[in-house]
Design an enzyme around this catalytic site. Sequence first.
Site, mmCIF file in Angstrom:
data_model
loop_
_atom_site.group_PDB
_atom_site.id
_atom_site.type_symbol
_atom_site.label_atom_id
_atom_site.label_comp_id
_atom_site.label_asym_id
_atom_site.label_seq_id
_atom_site.Cartn_x
_atom_site.Cartn_y
_atom_site.Cartn_z
ATOM 1 N N PRO A 1 17.350 -15.877 7.866
ATOM 2 C CA PRO A 1 17.311 -15.283 9.229
ATOM 3 C C PRO A 1 17.577 -16.449 10.564
ATOM 4 O O PRO A 1 17.460 -15.874 11.583
ATOM 5 C CB PRO A 1 15.849 -14.887 9.324
ATOM 6 N N CYS B 1 14.847 -21.632 -2.310
ATOM 7 C CA CYS B 1 13.311 -21.683 -1.991
ATOM 8 C C CYS B 1 12.779 -21.159 -3.549
ATOM 9 O O CYS B 1 11.791 -20.293 -3.470
ATOM 10 C CB CYS B 1 12.921 -20.950 -1.119
#
Length: 486
Positions: free
Chosen positions: A302, A421
């Site tokens: 994002p 991640c």
Amino acid sequence: MSEQSRSPYRRPRHGSRPGQGGAQGGAAQAKPRDPARRVAYDVLRAVDQRDAYANLLLPALLNERGISGRDAALATELTYGTLRLQGTYDAIMETCVDRTLASVDAEVLPVLRLGAHQLLSTKIPPHAAVSATVDLARRVVGHHRARFANAVLRKVAARDLDAWTEVIAPDRAVDPSGYLSVVHSHPRWVVKELARALGERSSTGLVETERLLVAHNERPKVTLMAKPGRATVADLVAVGAEPTPYSPFGAQLPEGDPGTIREIRQGRAAVQDEASQLVALALTRVDVHGRDELWLDMCAGPGGKAGLLASLAGKGEARLVASEVQPARAGLVARAVHRAPRDAGRAIAADGTRPAWRPGVFDRVLVDAPCTGLGALRRRPESRWRRTENSAADLAPLQHDLLVNAVEAVRPGGVVAYVTCSPHLDETDGVVRRVLAERDDLTLLRAADLLDGVPDLAAGEDGRYVQFWPHRHGTDAMFLALLRRS
């Protein structure tokens, strides 16, 4: 109210029986319609049935319903505490129902889990926890199933969490992965993969793996990033934050809502984990052998890393193209790079597997690949229940293709940062090794050398990767590999 806000309701993981010490300021007494428990139930139901993310939905519902103060703190504790220890609570309730827990109606399970959390992990007195939860059940699932919830929760209340652990957990010496799975509320396969990434074997007792699982179940602080050239860490410290130990742009908010901070509202700072800041920073520190004018963030949504990269590019002579495949997320990226110094950031909606740019034109490329998210289980505890043992294998082909296209996008002498991640070896070392084996124009750099102020980072063969860990660094478990194209 942020998930990390301090809660007066939670009690230590081990210790006295639930309820000792009394209620906290009347928190156990349900107010009319009990807004805190109702919003927690609605979030848990949406997470379970609609794959919603609690960190996105809960703040929205709190705002929509005008819930603040102690009610918001209670709702936050109930939501995240229940999600984190859901596996443990389910194992306990399996012994308290006269059928399998999987056969219990989907709308009833969140009620039971909320009740179990209040009974076993908060200071709410047992009688108040049962009464309030059964009252919630009457409103959301009806009187008949409320009686079922009452019966189950009274059985749960018969023991504290330590006593239940002795009943339900496998023998640690015989089955260490199974023991840690039940006690620390992670799927068994996740425990095994984390141990593999840490290089631990069952015969060692998985001591460091347990430290990692404990860290996953602790409430993390909100980490902020001051965008270079637009805000400073001193600005954030002035409103109550504390400088992060490693990132020159980071500050941690001990408690409170980051949305109330002026720099956040103005887009001059953002919420971003410290490890995310540092992997982006490492890419900017590599010598790219020649010009340094054009950077690419290939999977930018994002927009957290893109916001930092655009600011760093703007402070020098470079420009950033931030690409995101989903148009809605591309809009978020556009806001993240807006007003970077020298207007150095540009967001586009494009698919990294079908590049919208010519090959070999970028000097630095970041590919933050879609992954299982096992590195962010502190902040998104529901991810541990949402992923399966095959999730990493399913994502590996996409990750491979994105890295290959990132390499094609960078010029000779330029550098690619491959980031996930997740510490899962199939998403990290496995992907990088495959691409290295397919090409003879890549050199794997020692990424930890670019972050020499951070201890215990080096991972992989010859320590050429960077792997952050929650229990070592207080960050998400971000992975970084740096590859130079020759």
